[in-house]
Design an enzyme around this catalytic site. Structure first.
Site, PDB file in Angstrom:
ATOM      1  N   LYS A  12      -7.506  -4.068  -2.365  1.00  0.00           N
ATOM      2  CA  LYS A  12      -8.103  -4.651  -1.165  1.00  0.00           C
ATOM      3  C   LYS A  12      -8.788  -3.574  -0.336  1.00  0.00           C
ATOM      4  O   LYS A  12      -8.516  -2.383  -0.489  1.00  0.00           O
ATOM      5  CB  LYS A  12      -7.036  -5.364  -0.325  1.00  0.00           C
ATOM      6  CG  LYS A  12      -5.954  -4.455   0.250  1.00  0.00           C
ATOM      7  CD  LYS A  12      -4.877  -5.256   0.971  1.00  0.00           C
ATOM      8  CE  LYS A  12      -3.808  -4.376   1.584  1.00  0.00           C
ATOM      9  NZ  LYS A  12      -4.250  -3.551   2.696  1.00  0.00           N
ATOM     10  N   CYS A  28      -2.113  -2.190   8.270  1.00  0.00           N
ATOM     11  CA  CYS A  28      -1.936  -3.236   7.254  1.00  0.00           C
ATOM     12  C   CYS A  28      -0.679  -4.080   7.476  1.00  0.00           C
ATOM     13  O   CYS A  28      -0.695  -5.289   7.240  1.00  0.00           O
ATOM     14  CB  CYS A  28      -1.952  -2.610   5.862  1.00  0.00           C
ATOM     15  SG  CYS A  28      -3.536  -1.793   5.506  1.00  0.00           S
ATOM     16  N   ASP A  43       0.781  -1.242   0.000  1.00  0.00           N
ATOM     17  CA  ASP A  43       0.000   0.000   0.000  1.00  0.00           C
ATOM     18  C   ASP A  43       0.816   1.298   0.000  1.00  0.00           C
ATOM     19  O   ASP A  43       0.508   2.221   0.763  1.00  0.00           O
ATOM     20  CB  ASP A  43      -0.952   0.018   1.213  1.00  0.00           C
ATOM     21  CG  ASP A  43      -1.810  -1.231   1.335  1.00  0.00           C
ATOM     22  OD1 ASP A  43      -1.842  -2.024   0.379  1.00  0.00           O
ATOM     23  OD2 ASP A  43      -2.433  -1.416   2.387  1.00  0.00           O
TER      24      ASP A  43
END
Length: 197
Positions: free
Chosen positions: A78, A111, A18
């Site tokens: 996601k 995350c 990310d």
């Protein structure tokens, strides 16, 4: 010997979490974190370690930043905080279920943490690259790294990971990888973390 965290190019995967455009202005040391992750990606490509890239809600947070150098990688979109979503699990299976993951990206307390817990529960060894991981808050970042170490993840640096993957100056790719280490990794504010250990 199990449990010591020795890195190897065999049965290892690089997870890139990310590193997206909209996170740039709010993430602590964003530019240096991405620079370190980019070096890791280059080294892993030279050494034949497959990379997997995710993007958290790309519609809102934008694409992966260009300076990561992830061209040619198809990102897995996601909404879960963990990278361990169905499409990533399928990719891991297609890679023969690697035993080790090298993990970098954003954010440490979200995350990165959720991915680490999922991978550890699956029996994988997790190597978090501390100078290639960040958060919006330095406090969240440092407490997350401490918590993940308690859970059994191994903490390392970009240069430490790259040199441990090489293992020997006689490695056929040593000179190519050595060029990535010409300059020391930029400071990402980790000294506060290590002074508390």
């Amino acid at each position: 010997m199990a449990g010591i965290g020795r890195l190897s190019t065999q049965s290892t995967v690089l997870l890139l979490c990310d590193m997206q455009e909209k996170l740039r202005p709010t993430t602590f040391h964003f530019t240096n974190i991405v620079s370190n992750a980019a070096r890791l990606l280059q080294a892993c490509r030279i050494l034949g370690i497959p990379p997997i890239l995710t993007e958290q809600y790309p519609k809102g947070l934008g694409p992966t930043v260009s300076e990561l150098g992830a061209e040619g990688l198809k990102p897995h979109p996601k909404t879960r905080f963990s990278m361990v979503i169905d499409s990533v699990e399928n990719e891991l299976k297609s890679l023969g279920n690697p035993k080790r993951a090298i993990l970098c990206g954003i954010e440490a307390q979200a995350c990165i943490a959720c991915t680490t817990y999922d991978l550890l529960e699956k029996g994988m060894e997790v190597h978090i690259v501390a100078d290639a991981v960040s958060s919006r808050s330095q406090a969240d970042r440092l407490f997350a790294l401490s918590r993940l170490k308690q859970s059994g993840a191994f903490l390392n640096t970009t240069e430490g990971v790259i040199l441990q993957l090489l293992q020997d100056a006689s490695h056929p790719n040593f000179k190519q990888v050595q060029k990535l280490l010409t300059h020391p990794s930029p400071d990402t504010g980790l000294l506060a973390f290590f002074s508390s250990l």
